[in-house]
Write a protein that holds these residues in place. Sequence first.
Motif, PDB file in Angstrom:
ATOM      1  N   GLU B 266     -61.637 -18.425  42.242  1.00  0.00           N
ATOM      2  CA  GLU B 266     -60.774 -17.425  42.867  1.00  0.00           C
ATOM      3  C   GLU B 266     -61.108 -17.367  44.347  1.00  0.00           C
ATOM      4  N   LEU B 267     -60.071 -17.380  45.156  1.00  0.00           N
ATOM      5  CA  LEU B 267     -60.284 -17.444  46.598  1.00  0.00           C
ATOM      6  C   LEU B 267     -59.455 -16.371  47.285  1.00  0.00           C
ATOM      7  N   LEU B 296     -55.504 -17.411  43.813  1.00  0.00           N
ATOM      8  CA  LEU B 296     -55.601 -17.251  45.265  1.00  0.00           C
ATOM      9  C   LEU B 296     -55.004 -15.942  45.709  1.00  0.00           C
ATOM     10  N   PHE B 297     -55.573 -15.409  46.742  1.00  0.00           N
ATOM     11  CA  PHE B 297     -54.944 -14.270  47.381  1.00  0.00           C
ATOM     12  C   PHE B 297     -55.086 -14.440  48.888  1.00  0.00           C
ATOM     13  N   LEU B 298     -53.971 -14.716  49.536  1.00  0.00           N
ATOM     14  CA  LEU B 298     -53.976 -14.906  50.983  1.00  0.00           C
ATOM     15  C   LEU B 298     -53.356 -13.679  51.628  1.00  0.00           C
ATOM     16  N   GLY B 326     -51.257 -15.835  45.194  1.00  0.00           N
ATOM     17  CA  GLY B 326     -50.895 -14.551  45.801  1.00  0.00           C
ATOM     18  C   GLY B 326     -50.798 -14.664  47.312  1.00  0.00           C
ATOM     19  N   ILE B 327     -49.727 -14.094  47.841  1.00  0.00           N
ATOM     20  CA  ILE B 327     -49.590 -14.023  49.294  1.00  0.00           C
ATOM     21  C   ILE B 327     -49.141 -12.608  49.625  1.00  0.00           C
ATOM     22  N   ARG B 328     -49.842 -11.965  50.530  1.00  0.00           N
ATOM     23  CA  ARG B 328     -49.363 -10.665  51.005  1.00  0.00           C
ATOM     24  C   ARG B 328     -49.159 -10.761  52.504  1.00  0.00           C
ATOM     25  N   LYS B 356     -47.914 -19.081  38.660  1.00  0.00           N
ATOM     26  CA  LYS B 356     -47.299 -17.804  39.006  1.00  0.00           C
ATOM     27  C   LYS B 356     -47.454 -17.499  40.494  1.00  0.00           C
ATOM     28  N   PRO B 357     -46.348 -17.532  41.200  1.00  0.00           N
ATOM     29  CA  PRO B 357     -46.409 -17.109  42.601  1.00  0.00           C
ATOM     30  C   PRO B 357     -46.376 -15.590  42.637  1.00  0.00           C
TER      31      PRO B 357
END
Lengths: 249, 438
Positions: B266-267, B296-298, B326-328, B356-357
């Motif tokens: 997990e990043l 991922l969470f960017l 994940g992108i926020r 899953k985007p």
Amino acid sequence: MLEIKNLHATVDGKDILRGIDLTIKAGEIHAIMGPNGSGKSTLSYVLAGRDGYNVTQGDILFNGQSLLNLEPEERAREGIFLAFQYPVEIPGVANATFLRSAVNAVRKHRGLADMDAMTFLKTAKAKMKQLQMDEKFLQRAVNQGFSGGEKKRNEVFQMAMLEPALAILDETDSGLDIDALKIVAEGVNALRSPERSAMVITHYQRLLDYIVPDVVHVLSKGRIIKTGGKELALELEAKGYADIVADAA
Amino acid sequence: MSALPFTEYLAGAYEAAAGSLPGARDAAVATRRKAAIEAFRRHGLPNHKLESWKFTGLNALERQQWVLPANDGGVDAVRLTAATLTIDSHRLVFVNGRFDAAASKIGALPKGATLAPLSAAGDALKDALASAGDDRTVSLSELNAALASDGVVLLLDDGVQLDKPVEIVSFGVPALVNLRHLIRLGAKATATVLESYRDGGSSTSAGWTNVYAHVAIGTGAKLTHIRLQAEHDAAYHAALGRVSIGAGARYAHASVQAGAALARHELHVEFAGGDAEVDVRGLVLARGAAHLDHTLFLHHAVPDCRSNQLFKHVVDDHGHAVFQGGIRVAPQAQKTDAQQLSRTLLLADRAQIDTKPELEILADDVKCSHGASIGDVDAQQMFYMQARGIPAAEARRLLLSGFAYEIVTAVPEGALRDYVEAFVEGWLAKNSEKGGAA
Ligand SMILES: Nc1ncnc2c1ncn2[C@@H]1O[C@H](COP(=O)(O)OP(=O)(O)OP(=O)(O)O)[C@@H](O)[C@H]1O
Ligand SMILES: [Mg+2]
């Protein structure tokens, strides 16, 4: 060398080839012409053994042996080479890697040792020079981003490396400029020998000025409707297919 | 089955080990570790009820009575050579979750550079332990803070360029190993880090490696970070990376996961200054019953940053790959460019992917896109190769290698790329030998 007997084939349940008889002897070059959609590419795929092209009747003998139960790679190793009308792009696989695998698969079948990387490179570069292809194409991914003409030249390059007994060229001339056409034709002629044969599918008489055929066939709606000498191609060029197709109907 | 609940069992293991963990005699460290194990006891392991753990379950971990690694052990030379770079590097090897000085070699460092095992990092240990996960990840990261037995501390002052790569190699053992890394690059510093997690080969029973990495990249700094997870087929591997990126900085990350029975990398990446760039690529090679997860969470918290995620999955047998991207984009983060692509080849009927985007875009002047494709190898490409005489199995292997190529080439050319490429090609060759599901 090649005997096609009453060949019927379907694609997706649709009858495309409807009784083809054709014999190519060693050393001969046969041209296949015919309207769009008449089944020329289908015939080439059936010969190469593509999945989904089902032979429903008849047989194909290559040097006396039926091809019908052979996988595409087995046919290729027996000496059949198909230059694709639409060469396939393979991202991430270098042309050199691809071709070396192919060369060594064929060599293995012939009982020869693997070609080492150095020899392969030397041979490949020499052939590329003949075809006036930049050596950079060795390191590029197979056909990826190649222009239409470059793809066709790459097909002929592969053929030159594999030295097949029977080359099937499916519209290898389309997309080539006039100079390239000559170079590619020379590439094909360089392979000509009493032991090798070719089936040249084309729409244009011009190619046949350079690769002079022994026999010309006209394919229409999955059947050969006329066979003649090289003058038949000139006649077609002048008059089109309408008369011949009407005569056959 | 342990008589005690899982969390209590591990809390007990902590009590027994606390006195011998790095920094045990430092009151501040001891307090932090104590608080961490308490936090872990409260949270327990993450479960399916958490949105981000829907596709990956850790129940299997709770069925084992984990021991903490013994204080000894080494790695044999053959295994070490096979797992390490052929070029000169700063190499830190961990066996049994502890720094193996004999197998390691830290070369001369430029002025302003600190590189040491966590167990000998002095005050940096406190910094390394201070960092924590957020709500989604707090449990594993706190377990790690409590039990971390070693890891790597890399600190570069402003402008320091590290020429040789830092190579972190951990050999898994049948125990619960907690490694913790702290990587901090000052302004305009540059470094290349290779982390690799390997099968220690000491036993067939499963180990569990729990890694936490805190990475801070200063203004205009550049970090190239390669990660290879190639643990024992029966092992568990959980890793969390928390990365913050300063203005004008670059972070290039490539993660290859090909080992373990169950693994999650997990990043979390947070942009802290404008004009920064992140390129994250991942490759999953899953066969047998392997379950391999990239989450991922960017977080684009500031304007004018670019991120690119490209993840590829090759899944055979009844393997299972998971990709959560994940992108926020925060309301103020205008001119963000965030791209995401997940591509998967499923080679067998029972092979699976959950991809899953998760895009939360709160700014309006942005360029964001995501895409996913799932399929088998291309039939036309197969036919083209076979028509040249290439046997089906080899054609398939070449196509898979071509598929992986975009990830492999994210690794800088030279020994580093050769290392990753050799690993990937080795995996594919082995898979092709077993006959795959072709
Ligand atoms: N998968 C398929 N399903 C249905 N029909 C097909 C399929 N593939 C080919 N055909 C049809 O088979 C016929 C013969 O196609 P083929 O490609 O062999 O023609 P061709 O003679 O090579 O034409 P061209 O000169 O345009 O290259 C066409 O009518 C084509 O639409
Ligand atoms: Mg055609």
